[in-house]
Design an enzyme around this catalytic site. Structure first.
Site, PDB file in Angstrom:
ATOM      1  N   SER A   6       0.882  -1.192   0.000  1.00  0.00           N
ATOM      2  CA  SER A   6       0.000   0.000   0.000  1.00  0.00           C
ATOM      3  C   SER A   6       0.905   1.223   0.000  1.00  0.00           C
ATOM      4  CB  SER A   6      -0.858   0.018   1.252  1.00  0.00           C
ATOM      5  OG  SER A   6      -1.356   1.317   1.486  1.00  0.00           O
ATOM      6  N   TYR A  18      -1.213  -1.614  10.175  1.00  0.00           N
ATOM      7  CA  TYR A  18      -1.336  -1.733   8.716  1.00  0.00           C
ATOM      8  C   TYR A  18      -0.043  -1.318   8.010  1.00  0.00           C
ATOM      9  CZ  TYR A  18      -3.568  -1.166   4.100  1.00  0.00           C
ATOM     10  OH  TYR A  18      -3.910  -1.254   2.772  1.00  0.00           O
TER      11      TYR A  18
HETATM   12  N1  LIG Z   1      -8.727   0.011  -1.285  1.00  0.00           N
HETATM   13  C1  LIG Z   1      -7.630   0.738  -1.106  1.00  0.00           C
HETATM   14  O1  LIG Z   1      -7.673   1.960  -1.143  1.00  0.00           O
HETATM   15  C2  LIG Z   1      -6.292   0.065  -0.923  1.00  0.00           C
HETATM   16  C3  LIG Z   1      -5.152   0.875  -0.964  1.00  0.00           C
HETATM   17  C4  LIG Z   1      -3.904   0.273  -0.797  1.00  0.00           C
HETATM   18  C5  LIG Z   1      -3.801  -1.081  -0.580  1.00  0.00           C
HETATM   19  N2  LIG Z   1      -4.922  -1.826  -0.538  1.00  0.00           N
HETATM   20  C6  LIG Z   1      -4.747  -3.273  -0.304  1.00  0.00           C
HETATM   21  O2  LIG Z   1      -5.299  -4.018  -1.369  1.00  0.00           O
HETATM   22  C7  LIG Z   1      -5.790  -5.264  -0.873  1.00  0.00           C
HETATM   23  C8  LIG Z   1      -7.244  -5.418  -1.271  1.00  0.00           C
HETATM   24  O3  LIG Z   1      -7.978  -4.357  -0.713  1.00  0.00           O
HETATM   25  P1  LIG Z   1      -9.488  -4.044  -1.118  1.00  0.00           P
HETATM   26  O4  LIG Z   1      -9.651  -2.581  -1.032  1.00  0.00           O
HETATM   27  O5  LIG Z   1      -9.802  -4.759  -2.353  1.00  0.00           O
HETATM   28  O6  LIG Z   1     -10.226  -4.652   0.140  1.00  0.00           O
HETATM   29  P2  LIG Z   1     -11.647  -5.405   0.206  1.00  0.00           P
HETATM   30  O7  LIG Z   1     -12.043  -5.338   1.633  1.00  0.00           O
HETATM   31  O8  LIG Z   1     -12.562  -4.875  -0.822  1.00  0.00           O
HETATM   32  O9  LIG Z   1     -11.250  -6.920  -0.179  1.00  0.00           O
HETATM   33  C9  LIG Z   1     -10.416  -7.683   0.623  1.00  0.00           C
HETATM   34  C10 LIG Z   1     -10.853  -9.114   0.512  1.00  0.00           C
HETATM   35  O10 LIG Z   1      -9.986  -9.906   1.329  1.00  0.00           O
HETATM   36  C11 LIG Z   1     -10.778 -10.865   1.995  1.00  0.00           C
HETATM   37  N3  LIG Z   1     -10.106 -11.271   3.230  1.00  0.00           N
HETATM   38  C12 LIG Z   1      -9.905 -10.538   4.335  1.00  0.00           C
HETATM   39  N4  LIG Z   1      -9.272 -11.275   5.268  1.00  0.00           N
HETATM   40  C13 LIG Z   1      -9.082 -12.502   4.728  1.00  0.00           C
HETATM   41  C14 LIG Z   1      -8.506 -13.711   5.203  1.00  0.00           C
HETATM   42  N5  LIG Z   1      -7.976 -13.800   6.430  1.00  0.00           N
HETATM   43  N6  LIG Z   1      -8.481 -14.778   4.384  1.00  0.00           N
HETATM   44  C15 LIG Z   1      -9.018 -14.712   3.139  1.00  0.00           C
HETATM   45  N7  LIG Z   1      -9.588 -13.606   2.647  1.00  0.00           N
HETATM   46  C16 LIG Z   1      -9.624 -12.519   3.434  1.00  0.00           C
HETATM   47  C17 LIG Z   1     -12.102 -10.173   2.264  1.00  0.00           C
HETATM   48  O11 LIG Z   1     -13.139 -11.123   2.486  1.00  0.00           O
HETATM   49  C18 LIG Z   1     -12.286  -9.362   0.992  1.00  0.00           C
HETATM   50  O12 LIG Z   1     -13.002 -10.094   0.028  1.00  0.00           O
HETATM   51  C19 LIG Z   1      -5.583  -5.235   0.636  1.00  0.00           C
HETATM   52  O13 LIG Z   1      -4.392  -5.898   0.957  1.00  0.00           O
HETATM   53  C20 LIG Z   1      -5.468  -3.763   0.940  1.00  0.00           C
HETATM   54  O14 LIG Z   1      -4.700  -3.538   2.099  1.00  0.00           O
HETATM   55  C21 LIG Z   1      -6.172  -1.297  -0.710  1.00  0.00           C
END
Ligand SMILES: NC(=O)c1ccc[n+]([C@@H]2O[C@H](COP(=O)([O-])OP(=O)(O)OC[C@H]3O[C@@H](n4cnc5c(N)ncnc54)[C@H](O)[C@@H]3O)[C@@H](O)[C@H]2O)c1
Lengths: 264, 105
Positions: free
Chosen positions: A153, A165
């Protein structure tokens, strides 16, 4: 490596960025294993890929469990005969400052709980480690060309309220350097590793948030909007195809800056 | 189409073009797609056993032990809960059946 004909495993594939990555790779001819903790989301994404005419399996699994990751990788190889791409999108946030003070006394009134620390480290760091480790094991033993993609991230630079995080994400960002160095040391030449560090991305997690807070965030984004999950997916597709990309972490933020300052 | 009954769930292995889909029904009446577009060009007699093996991997049967995780100290207020002493000879990790487990204690 060509996307067409490859086999990809995407954790967190039931929602947000993971869902977009799974669908992008499937649309371009990859066979995908969708791994997520939420069965109904796994089912939905598998059905969408099926309706696109693609090939997919869904595996409900918790990335913090060693046995679950081993089972997910076994399932992908059983279904499709090999594994080429592993993307670790499963992630959570449990924000809070390390200490909170009582306004009147100035003394500490609350500490960030170990449960919040541990849950984020277990999912975002240990889950990514297990996914990368076991995917690499399958790729080495199978002799298949591979790409490992930890999701970091932009907050790997540090973010107040996110000691858990940011600590996990800076470690995720470091993984390609260590993994590829070790691969070279061990003579493993068939697997690359590139991490992706997204900025604020339009996943359900963010679009559902307080709209004023969202507006404030966007003021610091040069692009003037959130990054689309599909844009991250297409960058990962490019990483698959461009084999000179290796041992690095790519940021995709739309130009996220510190307030009145340089880009993060 | 082939029907498979496994772990209280009903699966059907359905042909689509030259590939196979695995659809499942849950006891509550809901259904889902466990796999889509699998086992290209395999006949029904070849796809069936592969589907069953995959189903067994995707939907494992068994009891999962969830604790205590002795490596994570748990705190309640100022009280630190220490897990069992895993070095004690009587400590058993109860996460799998052991063939050496005595029938009578
Ligand atoms: N959305 C943002 O702005 C953003 C920015 C930077 C990084 N990220 C990173 O990108 C990745 C995806 O984020 P997102 O925004 O799509 O989140 P999201 O919440 O939309 O999706 C995350 C998914 O991971 C699954 N999950 C959570 N814990 C789990 C576990 N223990 N085992 C299996 N599945 C699990 C959830 O059920 C969900 O479907 C994450 O690692 C997040 O930290 C997101």
């Amino acid at each position: 490596m060509e996307i067409k004909g490859s086999v990809a495993l995407v954790t967190g594939g039931g929602n947000g960025i993971g869902e977009a990555v799974a669908k992008h790779l499937a649309k371009h001819g990859a066979k995908v294993a969708i791994v997520d903790m939420v069965q109904k989301n796994v089912d939905r994404v598998v059905k969408d890929v099926k309706d696109m005419g693609g090939e997919a399996i869904g595996i409900q699994a918790n990335v913090t469990s060693e046995a679950d990751i081993a089972r997910a990788i076994k399932g992908a190889v059983e279904a499709f005969g090999k594994l080429n791409i592993a993307v670790s999108c499963a992630g959570i946030i449990r924000d809070g400052t390390m200490l909170s003070l009582d306004k009147e006394t100035g003394k500490v009134s609350k500490k960030l709980g170990l449960d919040k620390w541990q849950a984020v480290i277990d999912t975002n760091l240990t889950g990514t480690f297990l996914t990368m480790r076991d995917a690499a094991e399958a790729m080495v033993n199978g002799g298949w060309e591979g790409l490992l993609v930890p999701i970091s991230s932009v907050n790997k630079v540090g973010q107040v309220g996110q000691i858990n995080y940011s600590s996990a994400k800076v470690a995720d960002a470091l993984m390609p350097k260590i993994i590829v160095g070790e691969f070279l040391m061990r003579g493993i030449r068939n697997i690359r590793c590139v991490a992706i560090a997204p900025g604020y991305t339009a996943t359900p997690m963010l679009t559902g948030m307080n709209q004023d807070a969202l507006k404030a965030i966007l003021e610091d984004v040069h692009l003037g909007r959130l990054v689309a999950p599909e844009e991250i997916a297409s960058l990962i597709g490019h990483c698959v195809e461009n084999e000179a990309l290796n041992a690095t972490t790519l940021e995709i933020t739309g130009g996220l800056c510190y307030p009145n300052g340089i880009a993060k | 189409m082939q029907s498979i009954s496994y772990n209280d769930m009903q699966f059907s292995v359905e042909k689509r073009g030259d590939r196979w889909d695995i659809i499942y029904q849950l006891p509550d009446g809901s259904s889902g797609v466990a796999g889509a577009g699998l086992f290209a060009r395999l006949s029904e007699s070849e796809a069936g056993p592969r589907a069953l093996a995959l189903i067994k991997t995707i939907f494992p049967v068994g009891i999962k032990s969830v604790g205590p995780d002795v490596t994570h100290p748990i705190t309640i207020g100022d009280l630190k809960i220490i897990g069992p002493d895993v070095t004690h000879p009587n400590f058993i990790y109860w996460d799998k059946d052991s063939v050496s487990c005595p029938k009578e204690l």
